[in-house]
Write an enzyme that holds these catalytic residues in place. Structure first.
Site, PDB file in Angstrom:
ATOM      1  CD  GLU A 123     -17.674   0.202 -60.694  1.00  0.00           C
ATOM      2  OE1 GLU A 123     -18.546  -0.276 -61.446  1.00  0.00           O
ATOM      3  OE2 GLU A 123     -16.617   0.696 -61.116  1.00  0.00           O
ATOM      4  CE  LYS A 150     -14.030   5.830 -65.934  1.00  0.00           C
ATOM      5  NZ  LYS A 150     -15.244   5.437 -66.636  1.00  0.00           N
ATOM      6  CG  HIS A 203      -0.856 -20.072 -44.304  1.00  0.00           C
ATOM      7  ND1 HIS A 203      -0.415 -20.770 -43.201  1.00  0.00           N
ATOM      8  CD2 HIS A 203      -1.644 -20.935 -44.995  1.00  0.00           C
ATOM      9  CE1 HIS A 203      -0.891 -22.005 -43.245  1.00  0.00           C
ATOM     10  NE2 HIS A 203      -1.647 -22.123 -44.323  1.00  0.00           N
TER      11      HIS A 203
HETATM   12  O1  LIG Z   1     -17.296  -1.072 -70.316  1.00  0.00           O
HETATM   13  P1  LIG Z   1     -16.734   0.286 -70.151  1.00  0.00           P
HETATM   14  O2  LIG Z   1     -17.682   1.366 -70.560  1.00  0.00           O
HETATM   15  O3  LIG Z   1     -15.412   0.424 -70.846  1.00  0.00           O
HETATM   16  O4  LIG Z   1     -16.475   0.522 -68.614  1.00  0.00           O
HETATM   17  C1  LIG Z   1     -15.543  -0.260 -67.905  1.00  0.00           C
HETATM   18  C2  LIG Z   1     -15.731  -0.104 -66.428  1.00  0.00           C
HETATM   19  O5  LIG Z   1     -15.547   1.245 -66.062  1.00  0.00           O
HETATM   20  C3  LIG Z   1     -16.507   1.616 -65.063  1.00  0.00           C
HETATM   21  O6  LIG Z   1     -17.441   2.443 -65.681  1.00  0.00           O
HETATM   22  C4  LIG Z   1     -15.890   2.327 -63.908  1.00  0.00           C
HETATM   23  O7  LIG Z   1     -14.914   3.197 -64.324  1.00  0.00           O
HETATM   24  C5  LIG Z   1     -17.136   0.307 -64.634  1.00  0.00           C
HETATM   25  O8  LIG Z   1     -18.381   0.476 -64.076  1.00  0.00           O
HETATM   26  C6  LIG Z   1     -17.105  -0.450 -65.908  1.00  0.00           C
HETATM   27  O9  LIG Z   1     -17.299  -1.827 -65.716  1.00  0.00           O
END
Ligand SMILES: O=P(O)(O)OC[C@H]1O[C@](O)(CO)[C@@H](O)[C@@H]1O
Length: 438
Positions: A293, A428, A314
């Site tokens: 990331e 998302k 392995h």
């Molecule tokens: O702590 P949050 O805001 O729930 O995010 C969880 C995870 O989702 C992300 O934003 C990526 O989707 C990560 O960078 C982060 O660690």
């Protein structure tokens, strides 16, 4: 300092043409040297609160107090959250055998469960098997808006209600999330605060994947009885050369960053971290998120791959040694020689393995870690070696901070912002659209 690093087996002078040229490393050290100046400014200006974490102690009492709440009368502690809200805690919990093959099932009370991946069958089974009347929950989300964490939290509240226990979620739940900001919704707080559930503030200036040294990682660690102050002290060890103004080549995390930058420029598009310890398996997964990331943007970055030794010898070794020479390897070892069961001489002979007699399992693992690094080198595969003799809270704190610094410096040197993750949003948003469509 617990961490010993050697990059000798990464250089072409030592391993032949597949290695990295000293001149390329020197160029990368120049870039990382500039990045270190930026880091020093970040520290002085307070722009990167992560850099102050190793020497922060005033929050430890509140973390310990919250951990005592989680432990109190609990057979089980369930941590809800995903990505950076979970992997750091998992990494630390592995010191207490969390998710260690075999032994993970026999851990002492409270048993800890990190429910990070969202899988309906797992969640159903866990909710059926957990003794709900003696289980504590902590929901962690920096943003408070992550769908996986919200669904898990709603599912748990519903299960408590079904079990007739919903009257007291405040007695069994904690939340960790950013403080409320004007005009910004925090769904996790909206969900739990009306139930009277207490929240610890997630540090607003420290992103999830860099949050292991904050309450996000240290709360589960303290609930398991780990020495959280020692974790911070270890992190301070990794940061010490930066505070002392060391040159890039003399600061282990800066040298590691330069190695990664040089490898990327030389077309080694994959970074493999292979740890010879069950208790570093979660660490390798934590690092994968951290690296991916942080540096994977603007068409730049290298692909992180987590591997564990000796089991992946392995599984992946064939490709590593005989596939494309497009990887930088980090072989991570601990002081296991002389540890574990001793091989009985008569049985060793009966198995036709006289050389095993009197040796321990740790002796073989130590030999394997060394042999793997040397075999990579013999096959002209650039390899960095990192060794920590004793894997305890302090050493793990140092490793965590080392890799966070290395990642930030590599990001700066590659010309990317190591703190955002804009590309993650796209899928998302689409998933929410599909969910709404049914
Ligand atoms: O702590 P949050 O805001 O729930 O995010 C969880 C995870 O989702 C992300 O934003 C990526 O989707 C990560 O960078 C982060 O660690």
């Amino acid at each position: 300092m617990a961490l010993q690093q050697s990059i000798d087996l990464a250089l072409d002078a030592n391993i032949g043409g597949g290695g990295l040229a000293q001149a390329a490393l020197d160029d990368a050290l120049g870039l990382v040297g500039e990045a270190m100046k930026r880091l020093a400014e970040d520290d002085a200006s307070g722009r990167l609160p992560l850099l102050h974490m190793p020497r922060t102690t005033d929050d430890l009492a509140s973390i310990r107090e919250a951990a005592a709440f989680l432990r109190d009368d609990a057979t089980d502690v369930v941590v809800l959250g995903v990505g950076g809200s979970s992997l750091g805690g998992q990494t630390l919990a592995q010191l207490k055998d969390y998710a260690v093959p075999g032994t993970g099932r026999f851990t002492e009370s409270p048993r800890i469960h990190f429910l990070d991946n969202l899988d309906p069958i797992t969640f159903d089974r866990v909710l059926h098997k957990l003794p709900l009347s003696s289980t504590k929950f902590v929901a962690i989300s920096k943003s408070g808006g992550t769908g996986e964490t919200l669904m898990q939290t709603i599912a748990v509240l519903t299960a408590l209600e079904k079990a007739g226990l919903r009257a007291h979620p405040k007695d069994v739940f904690l939340g960790v999330s950013e403080p409320r900001k004007d005009g910004v919704k925090n769904a996790l707080r909206d969900l739990l605060e009306p139930e009277g559930v207490r929240f610890l503030d997630h540090h607003p200036g420290i992103g999830g994947r860099y949050s292991v040294l904050t309450n996000v990682g240290l709360l589960p660690a303290a609930a398991l009885g780990l020495d959280i102050e020692a974790i911070r002290r270890g992190a301070a060890d990794a940061y010490e050369p930066f505070r002392n103004g060391a040159a890039a080549k003399d600061a282990p995390a800066a040298l590691g960053a330069a190695l990664n930058v040089a490898a990327a420029k030389a077309g080694k598009g994959i970074a493999v971290t292979m740890a010879y310890a069950d208790r570093l398996e979660r660490f390798t997964r934590w690092w994968v998120q951290l690296w991916a990331e942080s540096v994977g943007k603007d068409g730049k970055g290298t692909q992180p791959v987590a591997a564990i030794g000796p089991v992946d010898q392995h599984s992946q070794q064939q490709l590593y040694l005989a596939g494309p020479n497009d990887k930088l390897f980090t072989v991570l070892t601990t002081g296991v020689a002389g540890k574990g069961p001793v091989m009985n001489e008569a049985l060793a002979k009966r198995a036709g393995q006289a050389a095993f007699a009197g040796k321990t399992i740790g002796d073989l693992v130590a030999a394997q870690g060394r042999a793997m690094a040397d075999t990579f080198a013999k096959n002209s595969r650039p390899t960095r070696q990192i060794h920590v003799e004793t894997l305890d809270e302090r050493a793990l704190g140092e490793l965590l901070m080392h890799f966070m610094l290395e990642t930030i410096l590599a990001g700066y040197a590659m010309g990317v912002d190591p703190f955002d993750q804009p590309a993650v949003e796209e899928a998302k948003i689409l998933a929410k659209e599909y969910l709404a469509q049914g």
